[in-house]
Design an enzyme around this catalytic site. Sequence first.
Site, mmCIF file in Angstrom:
data_model
loop_
_atom_site.group_PDB
_atom_site.id
_atom_site.type_symbol
_atom_site.label_atom_id
_atom_site.label_comp_id
_atom_site.label_asym_id
_atom_site.label_seq_id
_atom_site.Cartn_x
_atom_site.Cartn_y
_atom_site.Cartn_z
ATOM 1 N N GLY A 156 0.861 -1.194 0.000
ATOM 2 C CA GLY A 156 0.000 0.000 0.000
ATOM 3 C C GLY A 156 0.890 1.234 0.000
ATOM 4 C CG ASP A 262 7.930 0.450 15.222
ATOM 5 O OD1 ASP A 262 8.418 0.764 16.325
ATOM 6 O OD2 ASP A 262 7.079 1.148 14.634
ATOM 7 C CG HIS A 286 3.629 0.624 17.609
ATOM 8 N ND1 HIS A 286 2.555 -0.215 17.641
ATOM 9 C CD2 HIS A 286 3.497 1.325 16.458
ATOM 10 C CE1 HIS A 286 1.798 -0.031 16.571
ATOM 11 N NE2 HIS A 286 2.355 0.907 15.832
HETATM 12 O O1 LIG Z 1 0.495 1.915 14.034
HETATM 13 C C1 LIG Z 1 0.139 3.022 13.793
HETATM 14 C C2 LIG Z 1 -1.097 3.356 13.141
HETATM 15 O O2 LIG Z 1 -1.881 2.452 12.810
HETATM 16 O O3 LIG Z 1 -1.340 4.550 12.946
#
Ligand SMILES: O=CC(=O)O
Length: 320
Positions: A156, A262, A286
């Site tokens: 994407g 992450d 993350h």
């Molecule tokens: O992981 C981050 C998001 O989905 O914005």
Amino acid sequence: MSNFKVLVSNPTVPDSALTLLKNNGCNVIQVEKETRENILNNVRGVDAVFWASDVKLDLEVINAAGPQLKAIGLMAAGYNHVDIEELRKRRIRVANTPKVLNDAVADIAVLLTLAAPRRLREARLSIENGEWMPNDSEWMCGQDITNSTVGIIGFGQIGQTIAKRLKGFDLKQLLYTGHKEKKEGIELGAKFVSLNTLIEESDFIIVVAPLTTETKHMCNEEFFSKMKKTAVFINVGRGEVVDQPALINALKKRTIFAAGLDVMTPEPIPSNHELLTLSNAVVIPHLGTATNETRQSMANLAAKNILRCLAGEEMLTPVV
Ligand SMILES: O=CC(=O)O
């Protein structure tokens, strides 16, 4: 606009988004602590929810809000934590925040794609442990990205942004897989292949796919067993796309070279978790969207989506 009530599910949302809501006549209720209990205690009677939270937005929350609920503005691209079908059924509009985070997440993917093969965690620890071996020419050697084959799972907008960045590394080949071949793939010189081919041929596998019933535990024992022994696994999508014990096993047995993550399971991961003890895993908490500018753009977009819905207009980036 009349005085709509908006619940903000997190106390740390950038001020600009709160100002946007307040300046447009919304009565903003913000939780003091981002807990499910706090959200449930404050959600009754609101017209919209600004959801900047990993807490599940499920039937209980929707019912607790009540029938006047019209809009959900997610401050996230992913919405695997949201009961989209229930919201669709009730004609409650939902928007996420795609696009504005593409660059930041792609940067983190590149960071891990460099850090994991060059053994960043292990290398740093060696200094701290007094184990730097300057006279050993084989010491701490890693894998090159130059002239390698990189496979992206989930092509994407974020996947394509990663591909654009990686073109600068003189790759041998860029592969991607997904539901269908994309014209952007041709533009980026990336080859559409089956998942199997991607796993077997890649020196680096980068997962950006969203978490769905189809992708859950897609990276399992069989997946890791097909990877090259020298290959590196990167995940910036969602932790649950990976069968984590299978990944840990592959890293421990060194049937793959390294991983850069992450995202993981659970988040936050306990500080004594086995994954964090592995010398060939670079794990970060993350951080994909964690730049000031990106978080601000996400928050502003979430606020604008809510305002547009409450004004009876199309949301800018609707999911439902
Ligand atoms: O992981 C981050 C998001 O989905 O914005």
